[in-house]
Scaffold this active site. Sequence first.
Site, PDB file in Angstrom:
ATOM      1  N   GLY A 185       0.664  -1.244   0.000  1.00 24.17           N
ATOM      2  CA  GLY A 185      -0.018   0.048   0.071  1.00 24.17           C
ATOM      3  C   GLY A 185       0.515   1.300  -0.051  1.00 24.17           C
ATOM      4  N   GLY A 187       3.010   2.499  -1.989  1.00 24.49           N
ATOM      5  CA  GLY A 187       3.819   2.892  -3.282  1.00 24.49           C
ATOM      6  C   GLY A 187       2.940   4.301  -3.866  1.00 24.49           C
ATOM      7  N   CYS A 190       0.270   3.240  -6.165  1.00 22.39           N
ATOM      8  CA  CYS A 190      -0.563   2.304  -5.732  1.00 22.39           C
ATOM      9  C   CYS A 190      -1.610   2.777  -5.133  1.00 22.39           C
ATOM     10  CB  CYS A 190       0.149   1.705  -4.663  1.00 22.39           C
ATOM     11  SG  CYS A 190      -0.785   0.489  -3.567  1.00 22.39           S
TER      12      CYS A 190
END
Length: 347
Positions: A185, A187, A190
């Site tokens: 999570g 990123g 992301c």
Amino acid sequence: MKIEDDVKLDFCDVLIRPKRSTLKSRKEVDLYRSIQFPCGTSWTGIPIVAANMEGVGTFSMAEKLSKHGILTGIHKYYTEQEWFDAYDHFISNGVQIENLMYTVGMTHDPYNEVRKATEILTECKGIKFICIDVANGYTEKFVDYVKHIRQIFPQKIIMAGNVVTREMTEALILAGADVVKIGIGPGSVCTTRKIAGVGYPQLSCIIECADAAHGLNGHVMSDGGCTCPGDVAKAFGAGADFVMIGGMFAGHNESEMTELNGKIPFYGMSSKSAMDKHSGGVAQYRAAEGKTVMLEPKGSVENTVQDILGGVRSACTYVGAKNIKNLTKCCTFVRVNRQINNVFGVS
Ligand code: 5GP
């Protein structure tokens, strides 16, 4: 249902507290690390890794980063022939092959992935690292796949993930991983935290998983969430053995992306853009968990490398650490409000 309410922290929740030091200059800091892995293979280099994403983990990026001792996770979409051509080019240009990492996919056709990996790794001698990564490293199927790859490549340094908790870090090391890839999570492209509501604050993830891995003689690679050199320093300070970077390395000349209206695209590997390109669109039973951003061109990656290495060196001198390993020992974090500027074009 259960709520864990002890404090979990992200990079932006802390700063590194300065300490008295005997170091006279940043030049005295050595960022190279030599590591002997459980598989028996050793490696010496700067433990920073360009993410195995399109736009980041390219052959052009590897050519530039390898001479700094930095690893590049080559993305999985190059064909066998592209690999062989790049390898010949690398050999004739003195590129350090040991700073390349091969990515084995885990698609619906694992037999073909393993066949491709065997063919490339047999032909392209000197590649030490294999990365096996999936968005969710918690499935039995994934653990079995890691065991399988370990049997086929007993001496390769295997990096596997992604997970965010102690027990799965241990499970992957016991399955044969030398380095567990941690982060769900954080990123820059992301959207898992938004789409699925799943994730774990990255600084706490590193502290907890590193503790679990080091107890078993394993290692961890913090993956995602670094938006500036200070975050990379904090990741090492928290105990990461390697730090993987996507967004900060994206948008450079080495991205191998075609510019659109003067900007360079960068997209998550689970974004609609990636799925349209490689899997014929987003399957009906799922949602994209990545997004596409358009970045201002950043020029050569050399400048960014200098900023990152300079930042980590600076952190080391502030706390009196002669090298990256000592940074963890010398590091004390202080908690702060979330207010660090994002100067690297990722968030
Ligand atoms: P960054 O350095 O850009 O913050 O993070 C890079 C990491 O983000 C990658 O190494 C990978 O683990 C993760 N990542 C890349 N693409 C996607 C995506 O589409 N969805 C999710 N959930 N994570 C992604």
